[in-house]
Design a protein around this motif. Structure first.
Motif, PDB file in Angstrom:
ATOM      1  N   TRP A  47       0.852  -1.183   0.000  1.00 23.46           N
ATOM      2  CA  TRP A  47       0.000   0.000   0.000  1.00 23.46           C
ATOM      3  C   TRP A  47       0.887   1.232   0.000  1.00 23.46           C
ATOM      4  N   GLU A  48       0.647   2.112  -0.939  1.00 27.07           N
ATOM      5  CA  GLU A  48       1.427   3.339  -0.995  1.00 27.07           C
ATOM      6  C   GLU A  48       1.029   4.266   0.157  1.00 27.07           C
ATOM      7  N   LEU A  49       1.772   5.344   0.314  1.00 25.03           N
ATOM      8  CA  LEU A  49       1.547   6.287   1.401  1.00 25.03           C
ATOM      9  C   LEU A  49       0.129   6.838   1.336  1.00 25.03           C
ATOM     10  N   HIS A  50      -0.580   6.794   2.468  1.00 24.64           N
ATOM     11  CA  HIS A  50      -1.945   7.288   2.538  1.00 24.64           C
ATOM     12  C   HIS A  50      -2.310   7.562   3.994  1.00 24.64           C
ATOM     13  N   PHE A  51      -3.502   8.060   4.221  1.00 27.49           N
ATOM     14  CA  PHE A  51      -3.989   8.267   5.581  1.00 27.49           C
ATOM     15  C   PHE A  51      -5.511   8.201   5.563  1.00 27.49           C
ATOM     16  N   HIS A  52      -6.108   8.017   6.717  1.00 26.04           N
ATOM     17  CA  HIS A  52      -7.562   7.959   6.836  1.00 26.04           C
ATOM     18  C   HIS A  52      -7.962   8.252   8.274  1.00 26.04           C
ATOM     19  N   ARG A  53      -9.216   8.517   8.481  1.00 27.22           N
ATOM     20  CA  ARG A  53      -9.727   8.886   9.794  1.00 27.22           C
ATOM     21  C   ARG A  53      -9.734   7.705  10.755  1.00 27.22           C
ATOM     22  N   ALA A  54      -9.827   6.496  10.232  1.00 31.87           N
ATOM     23  CA  ALA A  54      -9.975   5.303  11.066  1.00 31.87           C
ATOM     24  C   ALA A  54      -8.654   4.865  11.689  1.00 31.87           C
ATOM     25  N   TYR A  55      -8.754   4.062  12.751  1.00 30.20           N
ATOM     26  CA  TYR A  55      -7.603   3.328  13.274  1.00 30.20           C
ATOM     27  C   TYR A  55      -7.336   2.143  12.350  1.00 30.20           C
ATOM     28  N   LEU A 109     -15.513   3.130  18.308  1.00 27.16           N
ATOM     29  CA  LEU A 109     -15.533   1.780  18.882  1.00 27.16           C
ATOM     30  C   LEU A 109     -14.633   1.666  20.111  1.00 27.16           C
ATOM     31  N   ILE A 110     -13.670   2.562  20.229  1.00 31.33           N
ATOM     32  CA  ILE A 110     -12.787   2.554  21.399  1.00 31.33           C
ATOM     33  C   ILE A 110     -12.770   3.967  21.987  1.00 31.33           C
ATOM     34  N   GLY A 111     -13.961   4.448  22.308  1.00 31.98           N
ATOM     35  CA  GLY A 111     -14.129   5.836  22.716  1.00 31.98           C
ATOM     36  C   GLY A 111     -13.230   6.272  23.858  1.00 31.98           C
ATOM     37  N   HIS A 112     -13.082   5.443  24.889  1.00 32.81           N
ATOM     38  CA  HIS A 112     -12.268   5.825  26.037  1.00 32.81           C
ATOM     39  C   HIS A 112     -10.802   5.978  25.645  1.00 32.81           C
ATOM     40  N   PHE A 113     -10.270   5.007  24.908  1.00 31.76           N
ATOM     41  CA  PHE A 113      -8.877   5.080  24.446  1.00 31.76           C
ATOM     42  C   PHE A 113      -8.694   6.280  23.529  1.00 31.76           C
ATOM     43  N   HIS A 114      -9.625   6.466  22.602  1.00 34.26           N
ATOM     44  CA  HIS A 114      -9.507   7.550  21.625  1.00 34.26           C
ATOM     45  C   HIS A 114      -9.474   8.907  22.319  1.00 34.26           C
ATOM     46  N   SER A 116      -8.600   9.494  25.374  1.00 37.50           N
ATOM     47  CA  SER A 116      -7.430   9.589  26.244  1.00 37.50           C
ATOM     48  C   SER A 116      -6.163   9.927  25.471  1.00 37.50           C
ATOM     49  N   TYR A 117      -6.076   9.471  24.204  1.00 39.25           N
ATOM     50  CA  TYR A 117      -4.856   9.660  23.408  1.00 39.25           C
ATOM     51  C   TYR A 117      -5.135  10.436  22.123  1.00 39.25           C
ATOM     52  N   LEU A 118      -6.127  11.320  22.179  1.00 35.06           N
ATOM     53  CA  LEU A 118      -6.585  12.038  20.994  1.00 35.06           C
ATOM     54  C   LEU A 118      -5.476  12.828  20.311  1.00 35.06           C
ATOM     55  N   ASP A 119      -4.612  13.458  21.081  1.00 36.39           N
ATOM     56  CA  ASP A 119      -3.566  14.308  20.512  1.00 36.39           C
ATOM     57  C   ASP A 119      -2.173  13.703  20.672  1.00 36.39           C
ATOM     58  N   ARG A 120      -2.115  12.370  20.840  1.00 32.61           N
ATOM     59  CA  ARG A 120      -0.829  11.707  21.021  1.00 32.61           C
ATOM     60  C   ARG A 120      -0.682  10.507  20.095  1.00 32.61           C
ATOM     61  N   ILE A 121       0.542  10.049  19.893  1.00 31.73           N
ATOM     62  CA  ILE A 121       0.835   8.892  19.049  1.00 31.73           C
ATOM     63  C   ILE A 121       1.800   7.977  19.799  1.00 31.73           C
ATOM     64  N   PRO A 122       1.797   6.675  19.518  1.00 30.91           N
ATOM     65  CA  PRO A 122       2.726   5.760  20.204  1.00 30.91           C
ATOM     66  C   PRO A 122       4.177   6.063  19.834  1.00 30.91           C
ATOM     67  N   ARG A 123       5.049   5.945  20.804  1.00 31.94           N
ATOM     68  CA  ARG A 123       6.476   6.074  20.506  1.00 31.94           C
ATOM     69  C   ARG A 123       6.934   4.906  19.634  1.00 31.94           C
ATOM     70  N   ASP A 124       6.397   3.711  19.918  1.00 34.59           N
ATOM     71  CA  ASP A 124       6.715   2.504  19.158  1.00 34.59           C
ATOM     72  C   ASP A 124       5.398   1.854  18.736  1.00 34.59           C
ATOM     73  N   SER A 125       5.111   1.839  17.437  1.00 32.34           N
ATOM     74  CA  SER A 125       3.826   1.363  16.928  1.00 32.34           C
ATOM     75  C   SER A 125       3.820  -0.112  16.536  1.00 32.34           C
ATOM     76  N   CYS A 126       4.898  -0.833  16.808  1.00 30.48           N
ATOM     77  CA  CYS A 126       5.000  -2.240  16.424  1.00 30.48           C
ATOM     78  C   CYS A 126       5.372  -3.071  17.650  1.00 30.48           C
ATOM     79  N   PHE A 127       4.589  -4.134  17.912  1.00 35.04           N
ATOM     80  CA  PHE A 127       4.865  -4.954  19.091  1.00 35.04           C
ATOM     81  C   PHE A 127       4.371  -6.379  18.874  1.00 35.04           C
TER      82      PHE A 127
END
Length: 283
Positions: A47-55, A109-114, A116-127
């Protein structure tokens, strides 16, 4: 007969209604209250570079997937999960072969998490995801019979829980170049069916043409023209497989100005002609 095109990848998607449909990259995924998620079973992902509103969660079953999320690059191996936040620029590629499940879902679908982290991103997105069997079982059970929304939410919060245990979160900061790429990609997806040139896109984004060209190539690895034509060809693949439209109608509906241009670009990105692709998918 199967064509393994570098850019054109047919996906098996399961919606919350339990329907199996063939889709392709960049087909619109309108997630809302009536359709809050889609799930993909994908082989040899590119998949080439893209973005979307969803997780988006990508769970690797076999092979290795190289994922770029904004300015970070990850190499996900079997058993690992990639977690993409809403509106994060990302691309996914496979150097050889791979198999993965992709779950794309609405923030609601994950309202509480969303929240809580609305303006933040994971330091490490792979686990390494400890509950990998839950993803596979959910896909198989959903394919056979739609599951209630609480089963899905339980899986999503389990993923979020392991992510929070794995890493801390950073406040999101987008540079002017990041914002320009967002604007250019958004312009492409709104206008690729029409006359879509870098010059008009740059003007729409109030940006210098040469600066936009240089920035786009740096971020995506391909030129603006290649990105647009690749997108048009992928739309054409979907129409060839799912409609009885003529090649001329499909070429015009995908933004090509002539059948000759359509055939040339289709062969470039799919390594086969439109007629060969149609024969393979309608056999």
């Amino acid at each position: 007969m199967t064509f393994h095109a570098k850019y054109c990848i047919i996906l098996d998607i399961i919606s919350d209604a339990g329907e199996c449909v063939d889709m392709i990259l960049y087909e619109a995924y309108n997630l809302d209250a009536s359709n809050p998620y889609t799930m993909f079973d994908v082989h040899d992902l590119i998949w080439e570079l893209h973005f979307h509103r969803a997780y988006e969660c990508v769970f690797v079953c076999s092979g290795e997937i190289c994922c770029r999320i904004e300015h970070e690059t990850y190499h996900a191996k079997p058993g690992m999960l990639l977690f993409v936040m809403p509106n994060q620029l990302h691309s996914l590629t496979t150097s050889g072969t791979s198999h993965c499940y992709i779950l794309r879902f609405s923030p609601e679908l994950i309202g509480h998490f969303h929240n809580s982290y609305l303006d933040r991103i994971p330091r490490d997105s792979c686990f390494a995801f400890r509950s990998s069997e839950d993803i596979i079982n959910f896909y198989l059970s959903q394919k056979a019979k739609p599951q209630n929304i609480y089963v899905l939410k339980a899986l999503l919060y389990k993923i979020c829980g392991e992510l929070v245990e794995h890493t801390d979160f950073l406040y999101r900061r987008n540079s002017s170049k990041d914002l320009l790429i967002y604007s250019l990609l958004d312009y492409i997806h709104k206008h690729y069916i029409d006359k879509c040139s870098l010059r008009t896109a740059a003007e729409d984004c109030c940006c210098d043409y040469y600066y936009a060209s240089k920035t786009f190539i740096k971020y995506t690895g391909i030129s603006f023209v290649d990105y647009v034509n690749n997108l048009r060809v992928q739309k054409a693949c979907y129409l060839i497989k799912n409609t009885n439209d003529t090649c001329m109608d499909i070429s015009l509906n995908c933004g090509f100005t002539s059948l000759r241009s359509f055939n040339r670009n289709f062969l470039k990105y799919c390594r086969c002609t439109p007629s060969e692709y149609a024969h393979a998918n309608h056999a």
